[in-house]
Write a protein that holds these residues in place. Structure first.
Motif, PDB file in Angstrom:
ATOM      1  N   GLY A  44      -1.191 -11.326   6.672  1.00 40.32           N
ATOM      2  CA  GLY A  44      -1.694 -11.842   5.408  1.00 40.32           C
ATOM      3  C   GLY A  44      -1.409 -10.959   4.206  1.00 40.32           C
ATOM      4  N   ASP A  45      -0.953  -9.717   4.423  1.00 43.87           N
ATOM      5  CA  ASP A  45      -0.577  -8.870   3.285  1.00 43.87           C
ATOM      6  C   ASP A  45       0.527  -9.550   2.485  1.00 43.87           C
ATOM      7  N   THR A  46       0.467  -9.432   1.160  1.00 47.81           N
ATOM      8  CA  THR A  46       1.447 -10.086   0.298  1.00 47.81           C
ATOM      9  C   THR A  46       1.931  -9.124  -0.782  1.00 47.81           C
ATOM     10  N   ALA A  47       3.068  -9.463  -1.348  1.00 46.14           N
ATOM     11  CA  ALA A  47       3.604  -8.764  -2.519  1.00 46.14           C
ATOM     12  C   ALA A  47       4.522  -9.741  -3.234  1.00 46.14           C
ATOM     13  N   GLU A  48       4.771  -9.475  -4.525  1.00 51.04           N
ATOM     14  CA  GLU A  48       5.646 -10.367  -5.295  1.00 51.04           C
ATOM     15  C   GLU A  48       6.327  -9.611  -6.425  1.00 51.04           C
ATOM     16  N   PHE A  49       7.393 -10.229  -6.924  1.00 55.67           N
ATOM     17  CA  PHE A  49       8.176  -9.695  -8.047  1.00 55.67           C
ATOM     18  C   PHE A  49       8.693 -10.873  -8.854  1.00 55.67           C
ATOM     19  N   SER A  50       8.593 -10.788 -10.180  1.00 55.24           N
ATOM     20  CA  SER A  50       9.049 -11.871 -11.054  1.00 55.24           C
ATOM     21  C   SER A  50      10.151 -11.391 -11.981  1.00 55.24           C
TER      22      SER A  50
END
Length: 137
Positions: free
Chosen positions: A11-17
Motif C-alpha cells: 500500500g505504500d505509494t509515491a508520485e511525481f508530476s
C-alpha cells in the motif's frame, strides 16, 4: 533516500508530476530516435486519429521510472520489468502524474511488484501497468 524491502509495506505509494512541453517531446525524439510525425509534425498529425501532435507514450512512461529511482524504493533500485497499457493520448501541455503503489512483496528474492499508472490533469488514467523492481539492500 532509498528504502530497503524491510522498510516498504503493502500500500505504500509515491508520485511525481510534470507538465509535458513541446521541448520535452522534441528532446525525447532526439534521444530515442523516434521521429514519428504523430509527435513532431503538426501538419501530418492533424491528419491522424488525434487531430494534433501527441507526446510519445514512452515519454510519459519514463515518469514512472523517475518515481521508482528517486522515491519508492529510491536510488539504487533495479528496474526489472514493466507491463504498460496506453489508454489515452498525452497532449502537449498536459500535466502527467506518475503514481506507484506496492501491491506485492517477495522478501526472499528482494523483489517488489508495484501498480504503476499515469493520470492527466483531469484525473484520467493515460497509462496503466505493473512493475517489478529490486530495492537496494
Amino acid at each position: 533516500m532509498s528504502k530497503t524491502i524491510a522498510q516498504i509495506q503493502l500500500g505504500d505509494t509515491a508520485e511525481f508530476s510534470k507538465t509535458i512541453t513541446e521541448y520535452d517531446v522534441y528532446a525525447y525524439a532526439g534521444v530515442s530516435g523516434d521521429f514519428n510525425p504523430a509527435h513532431i509534425n503538426a501538419v501530418e498529425a492533424e491528419k491522424g486519429m488525434f487531430k494534433e501532435r501527441i507526446a510519445h507514450g514512452m515519454l510519459s512512461a519514463g515518469l514512472i521510472s523517475a518515481v521508482l529511482g528517486n522515491q519508492l524504493p529510491g536510488p539504487g533500485t533495479i528496474y526489472m520489468g514493466q507491463e504498460l497499457k496506453f489508454l489515452r493520448p498525452v497532449k502537449f501541455g498536459d500535466t502527467i502524474t506518475a503514481k506507484v503503489e506496492v501491491i506485492e512483496r517477495i522478501e526472499e528474492k528482494n523483489r517488489l511488484i508495484l501498480r504503476t499508472y499515469c493520470t492527466n490533469q483531469n484525473g484520467d488514467i493515460v497509462i496503466d501497468g505493473k512493475a517489478t523492481v529490486m530495492p537496494p539492500k
